[in-house]
Enzyme design. Structure first.
Site, PDB file in Angstrom:
ATOM      1  CB  SER A 212      -0.966  -0.028   1.186  1.00 59.08           C
ATOM      2  OG  SER A 212      -1.972   0.950   1.045  1.00 59.08           O
ATOM      3  CG  ASP A 337      -5.161  -4.030  -3.935  1.00 60.08           C
ATOM      4  OD1 ASP A 337      -5.179  -4.219  -2.712  1.00 60.08           O
ATOM      5  OD2 ASP A 337      -4.166  -4.239  -4.641  1.00 60.08           O
ATOM      6  CG  HIS A 452      -5.696  -2.276   0.244  1.00 55.34           C
ATOM      7  ND1 HIS A 452      -4.790  -2.225  -0.785  1.00 55.34           N
ATOM      8  CD2 HIS A 452      -5.257  -1.378   1.164  1.00 55.34           C
ATOM      9  CE1 HIS A 452      -3.862  -1.337  -0.512  1.00 55.34           C
ATOM     10  NE2 HIS A 452      -4.111  -0.816   0.678  1.00 55.34           N
TER      11      HIS A 452
END
Length: 549
Positions: A212, A337, A452
């Protein structure tokens, strides 16, 4: 017979203990450090050092500086506090300004290890949250490096860096240029390069990896000229420097908003006032507005992020890939995601009893396309609904929203970064991947893929360290992901033989440039999403940019 077996096991354990290899106290540039050593299997041990300072307690809104050192032997057996940040409810702060510490896992056999590859992890959290140890449940830390180190025979390093207002506030000028969190990361990588040989590591074989905001940070680190010669390989998971949330284009505006919240002026005295103000107050003022909707998606609220400062980042990220020409690079995404963002924007996505109106898809298309105007928004809507037919099912509508946010926020920028890396590469190799192991969250829809951060539990081997929470299939996924990442860290290559060894890998697809390394053609097509990558990078980009007032 059982008694004899017990004797053999006891003798093996005694011999293993007697032959245990351990570093003991280790010399670093700041002084001696003493960690702890323990057995992780037959003739396998782990030296762990927690809480080694890699820089001095940082000045507020200032770059990190070297630690002055210490006398005697520093006991490095406990994690230090994470850098000051908002708590999960954004109602208070946790952590400390004195937070620049790192942690090291060193695998040992019957003799002390030497010249091991080194893997340095950078955590995510939207540049707002996170810590080198990760989330903790019953003393089980997410970013515990033991499984990677033991199974991959590599040294693993994690560390803290400043986040939120104290890490990424920028006045847009020389008073407070910003990127303090990136400078912290650079300081940690530099410390590892200078000191890791004494821990048995190979300083010229450092791989940085992150997820991320950590994945975007990895990309920033290999693009910055400040790291030339420090990094050999890099892995970006669900985040690159080209992501729409990765660069703050108007830092002065947001700095002034924070200044007004804490009672500071917005003129030339703003930065001096912010430095004098209680750091908790400044941190709280950097709160994110989590009230989102289809027409005001949450991704546009992530303002505290890196800036083009003319120093650490001397230009736009897409112009800096020549600096990574000799760095091997893996980048990829989870197939859904964008789900976590989509559910904040349109909560009905996870509710099987509530339909999501088609109007939400149109509103989201226009909102995500705002930088190119309403005509681009209409084009985006038409691109994502072209195969809907006259009456799309609720599942199709909801999945379209997740796909759109996944593409815009993660997948398309990642593919663009990979193309740029490949185009500028000299000796550096370029790999792409898609992770699609279905989410284990029971409240999610049955069509759900990998959300995610779903990949992190497998990269850090949680199916092995907490086996009761997983099925055997999950241990296979973790085994192969750790093998891929550590083999890459050791050699710059992916272990191609292992790609064909299990059907579990229908949930993990790798490519080398344009060469498919996995037999699952459907997954490859899904990963590349060629038509939609072309749309965002070519068709969408051809619309004139909207000039903001």
């Amino acid at each position: 017979m059982m008694a004899m077996l017990g004797v053999f096991i006891s003798v093996a354990l005694i011999l293993g203990t007697a032959n245990a290899a351990s570093l003991g106290a280790v010399y670093t540039e700041g002084g001696m450090v003493q960690g702890e050593s323990y057995s992780v299997g037959l003739f396998r041990y782990m030296d762990v050092f927690k809480g080694i300072p890699f820089a001095a307690p940082p000045g507020r809104l200032e770059k990190p500086v070297p630690h002055p050192g210490w006398d005697g032997v520093l006991k490095a057996t406990d994690y230090r506090k994470r850098c000051m940040q908002l708590n999960l409810l954004a109602t208070d702060v946790v952590g400390s300004e004195d937070c620049l510490y790192l942690n090291i896992w060193v695998p040992q056999g019957r003799s002390v290890s030497t010249n091991l590859p080194v893997m340095v992890f950078i955590y995510g959290g939207g540049f707002l949250l996170g810590g080198g140890q990760g989330a903790n449940f019953l003393n089980n830390y997410l970013y515990d490096g033991q499984e990677i180190a033991d199974r991959g025979n590599v040294i693993v390093v994690t560390f803290n860096y400043r986040v939120g207002s104290l890490g990424f506030l920028s006045s847009g000028d020389a008073d407070a240029p910003g990127n303090y969190g990136l400078w912290d990361q650079h300081a940690a990588i530099s410390w590892v390069h200078r000191n890791i040989r004494n821990f048995g590591g190979w300083p010229d074989n450092i791989t940085i990896f992150g997820e991320s905001a950590g994945g975007a940070s990895v990309n920033f680190q290999i693009l910055s000229p400040k790291n030339m010669g420090l990094i050999r390989r890099a892995i970006s998971q669900s985040g690159v420097a080209l992501c729409p949330w990765a660069v703050n284009r108007n830092p002065r505006q947001y700095a002034e908003e924070i200044a007004r919240k804490v009672g500071c002026p917005t003129d030339s005295g703003m930065v001096a006032c912010l430095r004098r103000t209680d750091p908790k107050t400044v941190t709280l003022a950097g709160n994110v507005n989590f009230s989102a909707s289809a027409s005001h998606p949450i991704v546009h609220n992530l303002a505290l992020s890196p800036v083009i400062d003319g120093d650490f980042l001397p230009g736009e990220p897409e112009t800096l890939f020549r600096n990574a020409a000799d760095i091997d690079y893996i980048a990829g995404v989870n197939d859904m995601d964008g789900h976590i963002f989509a559910t904040l924007d349109i909560p009905s996505i996870n509710n099987a009893l509530v339909s999501t109106p088609v109007e939400d898809v149109r509103a989201l298309s226009i909102a995500l396309s705002e930088s190119r105007g309403p005509d681009a928004g209409v084009a985006t809507y038409e691109e994502y609904t072209v195969n809907w037919g006259s009456k799309p099912s609720d599942k199709v509508v909801k999945k379209t929203i997740v796909d759109m946010e996944t593409d815009y926020i993660f997948l398309v920028p990642t593919q663009a970064a990979l193309y740029l890396h490949s185009d500028h590469a000299k000796s550096g190799r370029t790999y792409s991947y898609l992770f699609s192991e279905p989410s284990r969250m029971p409240i999610f829809p049955l069509w759900m893929g990998a959300d995610h951060a779903d990949d992190l539990q497998f990269v850090f081997g949680k199916p092995f360290s907490t086996p009761l929470g997983y099925f055997p299939r999950h241990r296979d996924v973790a085994k192969y992901m750790i093998s891929y990442w550590t083999n890459f860290a050791q050699t710059g290559y992916i272990n191609i033989k292992m790609l064909y060894n299990t059907t579990v890998l229908k949930y993990f697809t790798l490519c080398r440039n344009n060469y498919i390394l996995h037999y699952n053609v459907d997954s490859v097509k899904q990963m590349l999403r060629t038509r939609l990558v072309y749309y965002w990078t070519t068709v969408f980009a051809s619309f004139p940019a909207v000039q903001k007032s």
